[in-house]
Write a protein that holds these residues in place. Sequence first.
Motif, PDB file in Angstrom:
ATOM      1  N   PHE A  56       0.821  -1.212   0.000  1.00 18.81           N
ATOM      2  CA  PHE A  56       0.000   0.000   0.000  1.00 18.81           C
ATOM      3  C   PHE A  56       0.856   1.264   0.000  1.00 18.81           C
ATOM      4  N   VAL A  57       1.946   1.193   0.734  1.00 21.22           N
ATOM      5  CA  VAL A  57       2.809   2.386   0.842  1.00 21.22           C
ATOM      6  C   VAL A  57       3.954   2.250  -0.153  1.00 21.22           C
ATOM      7  N   GLY A  58       3.948   3.020  -1.169  1.00 18.97           N
ATOM      8  CA  GLY A  58       5.008   2.961  -2.170  1.00 18.97           C
ATOM      9  C   GLY A  58       4.738   1.901  -3.220  1.00 18.97           C
ATOM     10  N   GLU A  59       5.462   2.015  -4.326  1.00 19.18           N
ATOM     11  CA  GLU A  59       5.272   1.054  -5.403  1.00 19.18           C
ATOM     12  C   GLU A  59       6.027  -0.229  -5.069  1.00 19.18           C
ATOM     13  N   SER A  60       5.519  -1.325  -5.566  1.00 18.62           N
ATOM     14  CA  SER A  60       6.187  -2.589  -5.243  1.00 18.62           C
ATOM     15  C   SER A  60       5.958  -3.628  -6.328  1.00 18.62           C
ATOM     16  N   CYS A  61       6.920  -4.561  -6.404  1.00 21.52           N
ATOM     17  CA  CYS A  61       6.792  -5.742  -7.250  1.00 21.52           C
ATOM     18  C   CYS A  61       6.929  -6.942  -6.320  1.00 21.52           C
ATOM     19  N   SER A  62       6.368  -8.047  -6.712  1.00 19.31           N
ATOM     20  CA  SER A  62       6.532  -9.222  -5.852  1.00 19.31           C
ATOM     21  C   SER A  62       6.563 -10.502  -6.672  1.00 19.31           C
ATOM     22  N   MET A  63       7.224 -11.511  -6.101  1.00 18.57           N
ATOM     23  CA  MET A  63       7.344 -12.821  -6.763  1.00 18.57           C
ATOM     24  C   MET A  63       7.254 -13.904  -5.715  1.00 18.57           C
ATOM     25  N   ASN A  64       6.557 -14.980  -6.037  1.00 16.52           N
ATOM     26  CA  ASN A  64       6.575 -16.150  -5.163  1.00 16.52           C
ATOM     27  C   ASN A  64       7.904 -16.873  -5.340  1.00 16.52           C
ATOM     28  N   ILE A  65       8.525 -17.259  -4.225  1.00 14.82           N
ATOM     29  CA  ILE A  65       9.796 -17.973  -4.304  1.00 14.82           C
ATOM     30  C   ILE A  65       9.582 -19.409  -3.854  1.00 14.82           C
ATOM     31  N   ASP A  66       9.785 -20.341  -4.739  1.00 13.47           N
ATOM     32  CA  ASP A  66       9.800 -21.748  -4.333  1.00 13.47           C
ATOM     33  C   ASP A  66      10.899 -22.456  -5.097  1.00 13.47           C
ATOM     34  N   GLU A  67      10.958 -23.789  -5.002  1.00 16.02           N
ATOM     35  CA  GLU A  67      12.083 -24.526  -5.597  1.00 16.02           C
ATOM     36  C   GLU A  67      12.165 -24.339  -7.108  1.00 16.02           C
ATOM     37  N   GLN A  68      10.951 -24.191  -7.746  1.00  9.00           N
ATOM     38  CA  GLN A  68      10.950 -24.125  -9.196  1.00  9.00           C
ATOM     39  C   GLN A  68      11.355 -22.751  -9.746  1.00  9.00           C
ATOM     40  N   SER A  69      11.259 -21.723  -8.903  1.00  8.09           N
ATOM     41  CA  SER A  69      11.494 -20.374  -9.408  1.00  8.09           C
ATOM     42  C   SER A  69      12.899 -20.247  -9.977  1.00  8.09           C
ATOM     43  N   GLU A  70      12.942 -19.749 -11.219  1.00 11.34           N
ATOM     44  CA  GLU A  70      14.243 -19.584 -11.869  1.00 11.34           C
ATOM     45  C   GLU A  70      14.787 -18.215 -11.560  1.00 11.34           C
ATOM     46  N   LEU A  71      15.555 -18.105 -10.520  1.00 10.31           N
ATOM     47  CA  LEU A  71      16.217 -16.841 -10.248  1.00 10.31           C
ATOM     48  C   LEU A  71      17.451 -17.078  -9.392  1.00 10.31           C
ATOM     49  N   HIS A  72      18.342 -16.157  -9.444  1.00 14.08           N
ATOM     50  CA  HIS A  72      19.605 -16.273  -8.735  1.00 14.08           C
ATOM     51  C   HIS A  72      19.548 -15.429  -7.490  1.00 14.08           C
ATOM     52  N   VAL A 109       9.899   0.358 -17.498  1.00 12.73           N
ATOM     53  CA  VAL A 109      10.019  -0.932 -18.176  1.00 12.73           C
ATOM     54  C   VAL A 109       9.170  -1.957 -17.433  1.00 12.73           C
ATOM     55  N   HIS A 110       8.239  -2.560 -18.153  1.00 12.84           N
ATOM     56  CA  HIS A 110       7.441  -3.639 -17.580  1.00 12.84           C
ATOM     57  C   HIS A 110       8.000  -4.957 -18.090  1.00 12.84           C
ATOM     58  N   ALA A 111       8.119  -5.940 -17.172  1.00 13.18           N
ATOM     59  CA  ALA A 111       8.661  -7.231 -17.577  1.00 13.18           C
ATOM     60  C   ALA A 111       7.956  -8.331 -16.817  1.00 13.18           C
ATOM     61  N   GLU A 112       8.179  -9.565 -17.304  1.00 13.67           N
ATOM     62  CA  GLU A 112       7.519 -10.690 -16.670  1.00 13.67           C
ATOM     63  C   GLU A 112       8.559 -11.755 -16.365  1.00 13.67           C
ATOM     64  N   ALA A 113       8.507 -12.279 -15.139  1.00 17.12           N
ATOM     65  CA  ALA A 113       9.434 -13.341 -14.762  1.00 17.12           C
ATOM     66  C   ALA A 113       8.714 -14.322 -13.850  1.00 17.12           C
ATOM     67  N   ASN A 114       8.837 -15.573 -14.111  1.00 16.30           N
ATOM     68  CA  ASN A 114       8.179 -16.606 -13.307  1.00 16.30           C
ATOM     69  C   ASN A 114       6.684 -16.338 -13.144  1.00 16.30           C
ATOM     70  N   GLY A 115       6.088 -15.820 -14.202  1.00 13.87           N
ATOM     71  CA  GLY A 115       4.648 -15.552 -14.134  1.00 13.87           C
ATOM     72  C   GLY A 115       4.278 -14.347 -13.298  1.00 13.87           C
ATOM     73  N   CYS A 116       5.279 -13.566 -12.865  1.00 15.10           N
ATOM     74  CA  CYS A 116       4.975 -12.375 -12.066  1.00 15.10           C
ATOM     75  C   CYS A 116       5.396 -11.133 -12.834  1.00 15.10           C
ATOM     76  N   ARG A 117       4.701 -10.046 -12.566  1.00 19.62           N
ATOM     77  CA  ARG A 117       5.018  -8.797 -13.250  1.00 19.62           C
ATOM     78  C   ARG A 117       6.011  -7.986 -12.428  1.00 19.62           C
ATOM     79  N   LEU A 118       7.027  -7.461 -13.122  1.00 22.74           N
ATOM     80  CA  LEU A 118       8.002  -6.568 -12.488  1.00 22.74           C
ATOM     81  C   LEU A 118       8.009  -5.278 -13.269  1.00 22.74           C
ATOM     82  N   PHE A 119       8.345  -4.180 -12.628  1.00 25.02           N
ATOM     83  CA  PHE A 119       8.557  -2.962 -13.391  1.00 25.02           C
ATOM     84  C   PHE A 119       9.575  -2.094 -12.677  1.00 25.02           C
TER      85      PHE A 119
END
Lengths: 296, 336
Positions: free
Chosen positions: B234-250, B296-306
């Motif tokens: 609610f306070v400020g802009e934010s992006c979020s992603m679910n993190i589990d074993e399958q998530s492809e990220l470093h 810049v809007h982007a998509e990673a692991n089915g989640c939206r980032l900007f």
Amino acid sequence: MTDIATVAHVGRGPRTVSLRWLLLAPAIMFIAIVFGLPLMYLVRMSFNLHPPDGTYVEAWTLKNYITVLTNPLQLATIGMTVYISLVTAAITVTGSFIFAHFVWGQKGKLRTVLLAIALGPMLVSEISVIIGWRMFFPSNGLLSYSLIWTGLADEKINLLATQTAAVVGLSYISMPYCFFTILSVLNGIDRNLLTASGDLGASPVRTFFRVLLPLTKGALASAFTQAFVFTMGIYATTNALGPDSLWTMGYEIQRQMLSRRDWPLASAIAVVLVVIITLAALMAQWLRHRKGRGHA
Amino acid sequence: MSSTLQLRRVVKRYGDSVAVDAIDLAVEQGEFLTLLGPSGCGKTTTLRLIGGMDWPDAGTIEINGVRVDNLPSHKRDTVTVFQSGALFPHLTVAENVAYGLKMRGVPRADISPRVKRMLDVVRMGAFVGRYPAEMSGGQRQRVALARAMVVEPSILLFDEPMSALDLKMRIELRSEIRRLHEEVGFTAVFVTHDQSEAMALSDRIAVMNKGKIVQIGTPIEIFERPSNEFVYTFVGESCSMNIDEQSELHLSQRPTSPQRLYLRPSHLRLVNGSGAENFVAARVTDIEYLGGMYRVHAEANGCRLFFDSTEAPELGPNHVVKIGWNSDDATYFPVS
């Protein structure tokens, strides 16, 4: 009110002016024929003479006006009509204001029901209204029985043929006009003003006199005028509910016209009635503009 | 020494719904506290309960140690600045400002100098004889502010006083209120759904959601150490992603249990190779020009980032880019 005035001034070029008159012409002609001609005929009639054996003979005399404005009986009639109209207007405006104020605070279904109730008197004819009240006021009427049933009175009470009954009947008929005039103005008032007044330390009574009343006095004045004008012209209700001694201008016109067949005098009384009504309307208009400066 | 304002377990219900759900709140002398939350969170109701325009169903409200929850509005030492201003249209500016003083029985001789001084404080001294209809929205709110401040109430209440104004006027009035608070030192409870307003004005912010205060703290605490997901988003802009074993990220440190990762767009950047502690491969979906910068809007692991970039990204939509961030800037909340 300011908005309407502003809108009317917009785009007032030479072409729009002529077009406007052209568009208004049918309505103006209608008014001229339906209202203007009879009124002119009425005024002309009021200067005629009344022969003993007929309705009128053509003449140019002020005799009828002298009668209306000097004969004690005629003056008493004018006085009584004005008095009854003032009392009725005062009661109607007070009642309408209380009811409109209540409706103003309501929402949804209840509000719709209340508005329908307020429209009630307009949905039935004056005759039905009279018959209704005639069943309410006499000693064998609804009022009398309810008072005995609730124990508020020991004996049957008759209010039919009293001034009270006449005033109630007149108020009932003019109520819707006043009610909607006042409600429309209340609807334009930000309710937060009342909250703000209380918030700044004003009791509800002071809020009423310092905020609500100043903001609605224009509406109250026009509602009062409406009720007054309306009541001045009513003839049947006063006659059917009031006492025989309640001799109004409407009744007197009828009597002169139909019983005494004195058309010129009846016309003169009618002209005086129209003049009183016009003066009342003009005075209300003047009062409103004088007081309405700054925040209209 | 008791707080200027103290709410204990205050509850307000409308029918079946609970508008205010057992709120506790203390506001200290001279403090500027903001109730921040989405519409329908109960912030305005809370303000109305404090001002006496509504009655609580349970709980107590104290002002300077005295219980007031059974007193009507006109007997409480609070004054509200309304969203609409609620200036009396039939009174001049001076008469509007004098209204509260008159109602509180201030001697006539004192009223006019106090009104004049207060109108000078809000820089409306030249408008004494004007009627509300003859002023702009911003000028009306200044007068409303003067009308409230002149009676020197224990607490000034603000019910979204700027939400009816345009952006420029809002920012101007915002700094005006800030200045007045510093100069006059009033105690204020301010209601808004605009987080930048809350940030700019407040000593403390109480973030509300569904009738409860979910976090209370200084603007910095609220923004940098949000206690839960609601406050973070609610306070400020934010992006979020679910993190589990399958998530492809470093990630430099991978959480052990399923978590949701929250990031501020301002902490995200485009990276080359492995030049960041943490990064994710994302497909660019859209680039917007916002004047001076690109979003810049982007998509990673089915989640939206900007995120925003001052330079025009060389890669257009559908290219895969690496978006990186520092470990310190990442916030995790358990998956709910």
